[in-house]
Scaffold this active site. Structure first.
Site, PDB file in Angstrom:
ATOM      1  N   HIS A  98      27.429  24.363  23.789  1.00 14.14           N
ATOM      2  CA  HIS A  98      27.519  22.894  23.571  1.00 14.14           C
ATOM      3  C   HIS A  98      26.459  22.255  24.686  1.00 14.14           C
ATOM      4  CE1 HIS A  98      30.580  23.044  26.528  1.00 14.14           C
ATOM      5  NE2 HIS A  98      30.278  21.917  26.707  1.00 14.14           N
ATOM      6  N   ASP A 157      27.101  18.459  26.383  1.00 18.85           N
ATOM      7  CA  ASP A 157      28.293  17.761  26.464  1.00 18.85           C
ATOM      8  C   ASP A 157      27.804  16.336  25.811  1.00 18.85           C
ATOM      9  OD1 ASP A 157      29.728  19.346  28.047  1.00 18.85           O
ATOM     10  OD2 ASP A 157      29.105  18.800  29.987  1.00 18.85           O
ATOM     11  N   HIS A 160      25.452  24.944  27.166  1.00 18.38           N
ATOM     12  CA  HIS A 160      26.484  25.863  28.350  1.00 18.38           C
ATOM     13  C   HIS A 160      27.631  26.289  27.421  1.00 18.38           C
ATOM     14  CE1 HIS A 160      27.726  21.675  28.998  1.00 18.38           C
ATOM     15  NE2 HIS A 160      28.953  22.020  29.287  1.00 18.38           N
ATOM     16  N   ARG A 176      34.839  17.304  36.489  1.00 16.42           N
ATOM     17  CA  ARG A 176      33.654  16.957  35.911  1.00 16.42           C
ATOM     18  C   ARG A 176      33.288  15.141  35.889  1.00 16.42           C
ATOM     19  NH1 ARG A 176      32.606  18.023  29.747  1.00 16.42           N
ATOM     20  NH2 ARG A 176      32.324  15.793  29.240  1.00 16.42           N
TER      21      ARG A 176
HETATM   22  C1  OGA Z   1      32.316  21.477  30.806  1.00 16.42           C
HETATM   23  C2  OGA Z   1      32.227  22.743  30.195  1.00 16.42           C
HETATM   24  C3  OGA Z   1      32.477  24.890  31.326  1.00 16.42           C
HETATM   25  C4  OGA Z   1      33.247  25.609  32.407  1.00 16.42           C
HETATM   26  O1  OGA Z   1      33.284  20.945  31.672  1.00 16.42           O
HETATM   27  O2  OGA Z   1      31.705  20.446  30.256  1.00 16.42           O
HETATM   28  O3  OGA Z   1      31.647  22.995  29.291  1.00 16.42           O
HETATM   29  O4  OGA Z   1      32.841  26.885  32.567  1.00 16.42           O
HETATM   30  N1  OGA Z   1      32.715  23.601  31.284  1.00 16.42           N
HETATM   31  O5  OGA Z   1      34.349  24.947  32.760  1.00 16.42           O
HETATM   32 MN    MN Z   2      30.659  20.988  28.795  1.00 15.31          MN
END
Ligand code: OGA
Ligand code: MN
Length: 296
Positions: free
Chosen positions: A117, A119, A272, A287
């Site tokens: 995805h 974000d 990602h 985050r």
């Molecule tokens: C996010 C995500 C991936 C992870 O926090 O946006 O996609 O590896 N995390 O935690």
């Molecule tokens: Mn993410």
């Protein structure tokens, strides 16, 4: 005129740092302490590295939530995640990404990123970029994969490019929200209020990066539900081909987390994926999410 020197404009000193590309995608920025304010010139260099490499890694950052928020704000307005129950108390700009359960309650979003995805692609104003700061890491697993969507677009077979070039696609937070992937994951039901915050939106399938002018594929299996104006089966078939092409091995960078890493990626250039870790191992990251422009 007073001869007393003013202390109001103390210059922020430069930090001498290097940008070391990983290869295909991503770079490490070596020699920056993000707990210190960045000078205007240093900020320009970090910004440039982010645009050039799409994901930048700062090792060993001992920073507070306030310092992460301050650094993030240099790039734009911060977005507050719809899952309010997983925001850091007193710092709603920080989403807790964690599989830790305390007193029977998850402390964060345990399976963030379980599907590829970008974000907040489900918002009218999707994210410019996100920063994750490692707080606690598992002894095994927990890597994050990144895929370069400029490369995905540039190398897409011409027939597929033609099929999607001027099309739009719908994105929805609920597309895979409760679709299981990792064992034992659990997601709270969205309230009516939360659902109202995440109404379906439509974005171009191919977007132009607002800062570099480069084209990027902008669909992802996590949030994209259909290509507008195509029959359902054709839309599904094309999306499946786009997803498969996006994540070819030569488009990827795999981030193997080290303690106190801060990773900053461009959601306009990349998708990602969280690869997951065994449930009994604790993983916690903070985050921040920077708001971007309406895709065009
Ligand atoms: C996010 C995500 C991936 C992870 O926090 O946006 O996609 O590896 N995390 O935690
Ligand atoms: Mn993410």
């Amino acid at each position: 005129m007073s001869a007393v020197p003013s202390t109001h404009h103390l210059a922020v000193s430069h930090q001498s740092f290097q940008v070391r590309p990983f290869g295909n995608l991503g770079a490490e920025i070596i020699g920056i302490d993000l707990s210190l304010p960045l000078s205007a010139e240093d900020f320009i260099r970090v910004h440039r590295a982010h645009l050039d490499h799409h994901v930048v890694v700062f090792r060993n950052q001992h920073i507070t939530p306030e310092e992460q928020i301050a650094f993030s704000r240099r790039f734009g307005v911060l977005q507050i995640h719809v899952l309010k129950q997983f925001l850091l108390a007193s710092h709603p700009e920080i989403l807790i990404v964690s599989n830790i359960i305390e007193n029977g309650q998850p402390i964060g979003l345990g399976d963030a990123g379980k599907f590829w995805h970008s974000d907040l692609s489900y918002k009218e104003l999707p994210s410019l970029g996100s920063m994750l700061h490692a707080q606690e890491l598992p002894a095994e697993g927990g890597d994050t994969l990144f895929a370069n969507m400029h490369l995905a677009w540039d190398t897409l077979p011409a027939s597929l490019q033609k099929a999607v070039e001027h099309r739009k696609a719908a994105h929805s937070y609920t597309a895979t929200y409760s679709k299981p992937k990792f064992e034992g994951n659990w997601r709270p039901a969205l309230t009516a209020e939360q659902l109202a915050e995440v109404k379906e939106v439509v974005h171009p399938v191919v977007r132009t990066h607002p800062e570099t002018g480069r084209k990027a594929l902008f669909v992802n299996e996590g949030f994209t539900t259909r290509i507008e104006g195509l029959p359902g089966d054709e839309s599904r078939d094309i999306l499946a081909q786009l997803y498969a092409h996006s994540v070819l091995p030569e488009h990827l960078y795999r981030h193997q987390w080290q303690s106190h890493d801060l990773v900053f990626w461009d959601n306009r250039s990349l998708i990602h994926l969280a690869t997951g870790c065994p449930n009994h191992l604790r993983r916690k990251l903070y985050r921040t999410t920077i708001q971007g422009d309406a895709p065009f």
